[in-house]
Design a protein around this motif. Structure first.
Motif, mmCIF file in Angstrom:
data_model
loop_
_atom_site.group_PDB
_atom_site.id
_atom_site.type_symbol
_atom_site.label_atom_id
_atom_site.label_comp_id
_atom_site.label_asym_id
_atom_site.label_seq_id
_atom_site.Cartn_x
_atom_site.Cartn_y
_atom_site.Cartn_z
ATOM 1 N N SER A 26 0.860 -1.185 0.000
ATOM 2 C CA SER A 26 0.000 0.000 0.000
ATOM 3 C C SER A 26 0.892 1.229 0.000
ATOM 4 O O SER A 26 2.053 1.169 0.393
ATOM 5 C CB SER A 26 -0.910 0.000 1.229
ATOM 6 O OG SER A 26 -0.134 0.048 2.407
ATOM 7 N N CYS A 31 -4.214 5.194 4.374
ATOM 8 C CA CYS A 31 -4.668 4.857 5.725
ATOM 9 C C CYS A 31 -6.048 4.208 5.734
ATOM 10 O O CYS A 31 -6.330 3.356 6.562
ATOM 11 C CB CYS A 31 -4.673 6.102 6.605
ATOM 12 S SG CYS A 31 -3.012 6.687 6.960
ATOM 13 N N CYS A 32 -6.907 4.608 4.823
ATOM 14 C CA CYS A 32 -8.270 4.057 4.806
ATOM 15 C C CYS A 32 -8.323 2.644 4.224
ATOM 16 O O CYS A 32 -9.393 2.043 4.196
ATOM 17 C CB CYS A 32 -9.195 4.983 4.030
ATOM 18 S SG CYS A 32 -9.425 6.567 4.853
ATOM 19 N N GLU A 33 -7.205 2.140 3.758
ATOM 20 C CA GLU A 33 -7.182 0.782 3.223
ATOM 21 C C GLU A 33 -7.439 -0.253 4.320
ATOM 22 O O GLU A 33 -7.985 -1.312 4.059
ATOM 23 C CB GLU A 33 -5.831 0.517 2.538
ATOM 24 C CG GLU A 33 -5.836 -0.711 1.674
ATOM 25 C CD GLU A 33 -4.592 -0.794 0.826
ATOM 26 O OE1 GLU A 33 -3.834 -1.755 1.015
ATOM 27 O OE2 GLU A 33 -4.377 0.103 -0.012
ATOM 28 N N ASP A 34 -7.015 0.042 5.527
ATOM 29 C CA ASP A 34 -7.290 -0.824 6.680
ATOM 30 C C ASP A 34 -7.744 0.084 7.824
ATOM 31 O O ASP A 34 -6.932 0.676 8.531
ATOM 32 C CB ASP A 34 -6.043 -1.618 7.063
ATOM 33 C CG ASP A 34 -6.327 -2.692 8.093
ATOM 34 O OD1 ASP A 34 -7.154 -2.463 8.997
ATOM 35 O OD2 ASP A 34 -5.716 -3.777 7.995
ATOM 36 N N CYS A 35 -9.047 0.171 8.006
ATOM 37 C CA CYS A 35 -9.607 1.115 8.995
ATOM 38 C C CYS A 35 -9.231 0.747 10.426
ATOM 39 O O CYS A 35 -9.120 1.629 11.280
ATOM 40 C CB CYS A 35 -11.114 1.189 8.843
ATOM 41 S SG CYS A 35 -11.590 2.042 7.325
ATOM 42 N N ILE A 37 -6.318 -0.426 11.521
ATOM 43 C CA ILE A 37 -4.984 0.141 11.766
ATOM 44 C C ILE A 37 -5.072 1.656 11.861
ATOM 45 O O ILE A 37 -4.460 2.273 12.740
ATOM 46 C CB ILE A 37 -4.003 -0.311 10.661
ATOM 47 C CG1 ILE A 37 -3.719 -1.809 10.814
ATOM 48 C CG2 ILE A 37 -2.715 0.493 10.702
ATOM 49 C CD1 ILE A 37 -2.904 -2.424 9.700
ATOM 50 N N CYS A 38 -5.861 2.254 10.999
ATOM 51 C CA CYS A 38 -6.015 3.707 11.001
ATOM 52 C C CYS A 38 -6.611 4.190 12.326
ATOM 53 O O CYS A 38 -6.137 5.149 12.934
ATOM 54 C CB CYS A 38 -6.890 4.129 9.824
ATOM 55 S SG CYS A 38 -7.108 5.902 9.664
ATOM 56 N N CYS A 116 1.820 3.225 10.075
ATOM 57 C CA CYS A 116 0.602 2.622 9.523
ATOM 58 C C CYS A 116 0.930 1.762 8.306
ATOM 59 O O CYS A 116 0.399 0.656 8.152
ATOM 60 C CB CYS A 116 -0.408 3.707 9.142
ATOM 61 S SG CYS A 116 -1.143 4.545 10.559
ATOM 62 N N ARG A 120 0.286 -2.265 7.988
ATOM 63 C CA ARG A 120 -0.481 -2.873 6.891
ATOM 64 C C ARG A 120 0.354 -3.911 6.153
ATOM 65 O O ARG A 120 -0.138 -4.985 5.802
ATOM 66 C CB ARG A 120 -0.952 -1.788 5.904
ATOM 67 C CG ARG A 120 -2.053 -0.917 6.424
ATOM 68 C CD ARG A 120 -2.630 -0.033 5.331
ATOM 69 N NE ARG A 120 -1.650 0.796 4.637
ATOM 70 C CZ ARG A 120 -1.300 2.023 5.004
ATOM 71 N NH1 ARG A 120 -1.852 2.574 6.076
ATOM 72 N NH2 ARG A 120 -0.423 2.707 4.310
ATOM 73 N N LYS A 123 0.808 -7.107 8.253
ATOM 74 C CA LYS A 123 -0.467 -7.829 8.266
ATOM 75 C C LYS A 123 -0.719 -8.496 6.909
ATOM 76 O O LYS A 123 -1.085 -9.672 6.842
ATOM 77 C CB LYS A 123 -1.602 -6.854 8.593
ATOM 78 C CG LYS A 123 -2.964 -7.486 8.658
ATOM 79 C CD LYS A 123 -4.002 -6.437 9.031
ATOM 80 C CE LYS A 123 -5.394 -7.024 9.039
ATOM 81 N NZ LYS A 123 -6.396 -5.989 9.369
ATOM 82 N N PHE A 124 -0.496 -7.769 5.836
ATOM 83 C CA PHE A 124 -0.716 -8.268 4.482
ATOM 84 C C PHE A 124 0.225 -9.426 4.156
ATOM 85 O O PHE A 124 -0.197 -10.457 3.655
ATOM 86 C CB PHE A 124 -0.518 -7.106 3.494
ATOM 87 C CG PHE A 124 -0.609 -7.500 2.053
ATOM 88 C CD1 PHE A 124 -1.819 -7.866 1.499
ATOM 89 C CD2 PHE A 124 0.514 -7.483 1.241
ATOM 90 C CE1 PHE A 124 -1.908 -8.215 0.159
ATOM 91 C CE2 PHE A 124 0.433 -7.829 -0.094
ATOM 92 C CZ PHE A 124 -0.789 -8.196 -0.633
#
Length: 155
Positions: A26, A31-35, A37-38, A116, A120, A123-124
């Motif tokens: 990413s 940031c909005c890709e994984d709320c 985490i955000c 962030c 991500r 996690k990914f």
């Protein structure tokens, strides 16, 4: 003496690892890709840092060693050595293109976004790497021509 009818088979084992490409999964400002985490970064940024370091296999207190409690105040104008080391470690482990200079600039200018992005990515990558083991058995049914005898072939 009986002729040998079947030869022993050969077993070959292969391990195939499917890896992701050489870029970050990413962008820095996604940031909005994984709320989750955000939101964690927004309401308790030090918690995000400690959890990310722990998930990466480092001591969970590692991010708190950055100077002037950067996790609480965002950015203090001081280059964050632990964040740079963590980002470089993530990049190296996952074979992501970049340099230590890029990591330093990114960590100094976009401190919270850097954490962030690392969260991500970890996690990914931890969910997306697949290791497959395949076992292939090859049986060779050739009858050898031993002692001058030729095998009897029926058509």
């Amino acid at each position: 003496m009986n002729p040998i009818i079947v030869q022993p088979g050969t077993i070959t084992t292969q391990t195939v690892t499917i890896q992701h490409g050489p870029k970050w999964g990413s962008n820095l400002c996604d940031c909005c890709e994984d709320c989750g985490i955000c939101c964690c970064a927004l309401w308790c940024f030090p918690c995000l840092q400690c959890r990310t370091a722990s998930e990466f296999g480092e001591c969970y207190c590692l991010p708190l060693m950055d100077p002037l409690c950067m996790g609480y105040v965002g950015c203090s104008g001081v280059c964050p050595p632990m964040t740079i080391a963590m980002r470089t470690g993530v990049r190296e482990r996952y074979h992501i293109q970049g340099s230590v200079c890029d990591d330093c600039i990114t960590s100094c200018c976009c401190y919270s976004c850097t954490w962030c992005q690392m969260a991500r990515e970890i996690k990914f990558r931890s969910n997306g790497t697949t290791v497959t083991t395949a076992q292939t058995t090859i049986i060779d049914n050739m009858i050898p021509q031993a002692h001058g005898y030729t095998p009897l072939v029926e058509y």
